[in-house]
Design a protein around this motif. Structure first.
Motif, mmCIF file in Angstrom:
data_model
loop_
_atom_site.group_PDB
_atom_site.id
_atom_site.type_symbol
_atom_site.label_atom_id
_atom_site.label_comp_id
_atom_site.label_asym_id
_atom_site.label_seq_id
_atom_site.Cartn_x
_atom_site.Cartn_y
_atom_site.Cartn_z
ATOM 1 N N GLY A 1 -10.045 7.530 -3.157
ATOM 2 C CA GLY A 1 -10.527 9.037 -2.926
ATOM 3 C C GLY A 1 -11.884 9.188 -2.317
ATOM 4 N N PHE A 2 -12.221 7.982 -1.583
ATOM 5 C CA PHE A 2 -13.884 8.334 -1.103
ATOM 6 C C PHE A 2 -13.734 8.499 0.263
ATOM 7 C CE2 PHE A 2 -14.518 5.466 -4.922
ATOM 8 C CZ PHE A 2 -14.601 6.401 -5.760
ATOM 9 N N PHE B 1 -11.392 -0.013 4.236
ATOM 10 C CA PHE B 1 -11.043 1.253 4.794
ATOM 11 C C PHE B 1 -9.988 1.809 3.904
ATOM 12 C CE2 PHE B 1 -12.275 0.282 9.435
ATOM 13 C CZ PHE B 1 -13.784 0.417 9.012
ATOM 14 N N THR B 2 -8.796 1.007 3.589
ATOM 15 C CA THR B 2 -7.834 1.272 2.759
ATOM 16 C C THR B 2 -8.058 1.660 1.377
ATOM 17 O OG1 THR B 2 -6.344 0.294 4.455
ATOM 18 C CG2 THR B 2 -5.370 0.742 2.169
ATOM 19 N N MET B 3 -8.889 0.673 0.897
ATOM 20 C CA MET B 3 -9.107 0.619 -0.626
ATOM 21 C C MET B 3 -10.126 1.946 -0.767
ATOM 22 S SD MET B 3 -9.583 -3.362 -1.296
ATOM 23 C CE MET B 3 -9.795 -3.338 -3.046
ATOM 24 N N LEU B 4 -11.098 2.105 0.141
ATOM 25 C CA LEU B 4 -11.765 3.493 0.021
ATOM 26 C C LEU B 4 -10.874 4.805 -0.127
ATOM 27 C CD1 LEU B 4 -14.979 2.870 2.169
ATOM 28 C CD2 LEU B 4 -14.758 2.557 -0.322
ATOM 29 N N VAL C 1 0.779 -1.189 -0.083
ATOM 30 C CA VAL C 1 0.139 -0.036 -0.092
ATOM 31 C C VAL C 1 1.013 1.418 0.017
ATOM 32 C CG1 VAL C 1 -1.638 1.243 1.205
ATOM 33 C CG2 VAL C 1 -1.917 -0.951 1.041
ATOM 34 N N GLU C 2 2.109 1.190 0.748
ATOM 35 C CA GLU C 2 2.829 2.378 0.858
ATOM 36 C C GLU C 2 3.383 2.726 -0.489
ATOM 37 O OE1 GLU C 2 3.114 4.574 3.199
ATOM 38 O OE2 GLU C 2 1.507 2.915 4.113
ATOM 39 N N ALA D 1 -9.526 2.568 15.222
ATOM 40 C CA ALA D 1 -8.197 1.866 15.258
ATOM 41 C C ALA D 1 -7.268 2.025 14.072
ATOM 42 C CB ALA D 1 -8.377 0.563 15.617
ATOM 43 N N TRP D 2 -7.965 1.765 12.831
ATOM 44 C CA TRP D 2 -7.185 1.883 11.602
ATOM 45 C C TRP D 2 -6.503 3.033 11.338
ATOM 46 C CZ3 TRP D 2 -8.771 5.019 7.159
ATOM 47 C CH2 TRP D 2 -7.977 4.970 6.058
ATOM 48 N N LYS D 3 -7.066 4.342 11.600
ATOM 49 C CA LYS D 3 -6.479 5.449 11.488
ATOM 50 C C LYS D 3 -5.440 5.863 12.546
ATOM 51 C CE LYS D 3 -10.581 8.095 10.166
ATOM 52 N NZ LYS D 3 -11.542 9.074 10.242
#
Length: 523
Positions: free
Chosen positions: A117-118, A110-113, A71-72, A463-465
């Protein structure tokens, strides 16, 4: 630009390795999203089946996208999330359809959204944004944590529902579409309606689910997957696929299964909740192996194994035999209505040794209600007995109660308690059997998501954030005041007789004669 080109080239290399990729021009396009990396998503039979179903719709087409391996690298090169088939940015599609297999994949969603850009929250999006849809195995138990983030939930078996969704999405404006789906069985529209915990059933004519694409870049390495049966005839209290779900087990004739296996498929995986319960499984296996193919089978049941079946698996390329005990002792197996005995598992070990297999893998759970040290000691004693027949690898997962099962609402044993049980198990075995445990900490996170509502989804976002560490999840669940459903019922003084508190009545019966979700991958 060089980094972005490298990412595109990696996807093109994977596409070049695929057999069966679908490409089609159509007026309505769906970005079919899997919130785990490619090698996991392309091992999903449900994901591949929906990919084919969308392409079968005359007015729609699907392109795939996955949680990137790195992802990075996407963030560093400012590369937007794009689809495999055409390299189109996901943000250009009118619908994003996510297949979510289990609770911990929420962070991938969450990462994919974010990469597309949503806004993550449904309430922060409007008609300018694509429709965000989610379905998949998670909807068989508790999809509530998904509610704050998706516009539509497709619940249960989706082979027919996807066509209803596509037809409506092509012909209706957003508000009318959401209203229509809220009134249509099988869909839940958060904030608008739809039955909760409804599990749709596809028509038998839609069976069997099967791979569309074969690729070496998966966990199952170029294996064509197909289901000879769907559902289960058994009543294990912990399982969302038990016999009361969607009418029990539905079998597919071997002749139909064989007719759908491509000539070029050299490896075939028979997938389902209870494959060895199929009345003609040995015949099907024998035909596949005699054709020169390697064959794997998921969900082997010890009580259905025979020497002929195990020998056939060995001829089909198996080096190990995998069975599930799912209870540390006979008392625990009786508690969860797991129809296995020590004698049957011992017999499976002897079948494996006679067939020349290298290892017996036994999947088990610890932390069931009423489990005691004596139950763990029984597991030690029995595992040592098995290890004298054949080398044993013991997969051990902490018990996580799921909604829509008789054990719904059973408490989590506790992280320290589970770790203590695992240590007791290791000490007792003294290295004479391999122990492969699942993390007690992440099992607790899974439990909270399995047993809580939309607030647990919001906590997962928090938690993800914050980095998605265990500590971040723990803080987030506390801050969002996440309380498992059963705890709420007890606090309110109410008790549902169909859930866990009624189960202990079987314990004294099971204990009198004793001293003390299955892996879905082909073995």
């Amino acid at each position: 630009m060089e980094g972005r080109f490298s990412l595109l080239e990696g996807v093109r290399a994977r596409l070049a390795d695929e057999q069966g990729t679908l490409r089609k021009e159509a007026p309505y396009r769906v970005a079919l999203c899997y919130p785990s990396p490619y090698h996991v998503g392309m091992s999903s039979l449900g994901y591949q089946s929906i990919y084919r179903e969308i392409h079968l719709h005359p007015g729609a087409t699907a392109e795939r996208t996955f949680l990137p391996d790195d992802v990075e690298a996407y963030r560093r090169t400012r590369t937007p999330l794009f689809t495999y088939e055409s390299g189109t940015a996901v943000s250009d599609f009118p619908m994003l359809a996510f297949s979510v297999a289990y609770e911990l994949e929420l962070t991938g969603l969450f990462t994919m959204l974010e990469m597309a850009g949503f806004p993550l929250l449904r309430e922060e999006r409007d008609e300018r944004h694509p429709l965000i849809v989610a379905g998949g195995p998670l909807t068989f138990s508790n999809p509530d944590p998904l509610e704050p983030f998706v516009d539509v939930l497709v619940q249960g078996e989706a082979e027919e529902l996807i066509h209803t969704l596509l037809e409506a999405a092509r012909s209706m404006e957003r508000e009318a579409l959401l209203g229509f789906l809220a009134r249509t069985p099988g869909f839940r529209v958060p904030g608008r309606g739809g039955a909760r915990y409804f599990v749709s059933k596809a028509a038998d004519a839609r069976l069997p689910a099967r791979s569309q694409i074969i690729t070496p870049n998966t966990e199952l390495r170029s294996m064509f997957l197909i289901e000879p049966e769907r559902g289960c005839s058994r009543g294990c209290h912990y399982c969302v696929m038990r016999r009361t779900t969607n009418g029990g087990m539905r079998t597919v004739p071997p002749e139909r299964v064989l007719s759908l296996v491509p000539e070029h498929a050299k490896r075939v995986g028979l997938v389902g909740a209870a494959v060895t319960d199929h009345p003609r499984i040995v015949e099907l296996l024998r035909t596949l192996v005699d054709s020169g193919r390697e064959v794997g089978v998921s969900s082997l049941r010890a009580d259905r194994l025979t020497q002929e079946l195990v020998d056939t698996l060995r001829r089909g390329g198996a080096s190990n035999l995998t069975v599930a005990a799912d209870g540390a002792s006979q008392r625990m197996r009786d508690l969860v209505d797991r129809k296995h005995s020590e004698e049957q598992i011992l017999r499976a070990a002897n079948f494996a040794r006679t067939a020349g297999l290298k290892q017996l893998k036994v999947y088990n759970v610890v932390g069931l209600p009423y489990e005691e040290d004596a139950d763990i000691d029984e597991l030690v004693r029995f595992t040592l007995e098995l290890s004298r027949i054949i080398p044993v690898a013991l997969g051990v997962a902490p018990f996580v109660a799921k909604r829509n099962t008789p054990l719904d609402g059973a408490p989590f044993a506790g992280i320290r308690e589970v770790e203590s049980k695992l240590e007791r198990l290791r000490r007792g075995l003294k290295g004479r059997a391999e122990v492969r445990p699942t993390s007690a900490r992440w099992a607790w996170v899974e439990y909270m998501l399995a047993q809580c509502g939309p607030e647990a989804g919001l906590a997962t976002m928090d938690a993800w954030k914050a980095g998605a560490s265990f500590a971040a999840f723990k803080r987030a669940f506390e801050a969002r005041a996440c309380v498992p459903y059963q705890a709420r019922r007890v606090e309110d003084g109410r008790r549902n007789p169909t859930v866990w508190p009624s189960v202990p009545t079987v314990v004294p019966v099971a204990a009198q004669g004793t001293s003390s979700g299955n892996d879905a991958r082909p073995s």
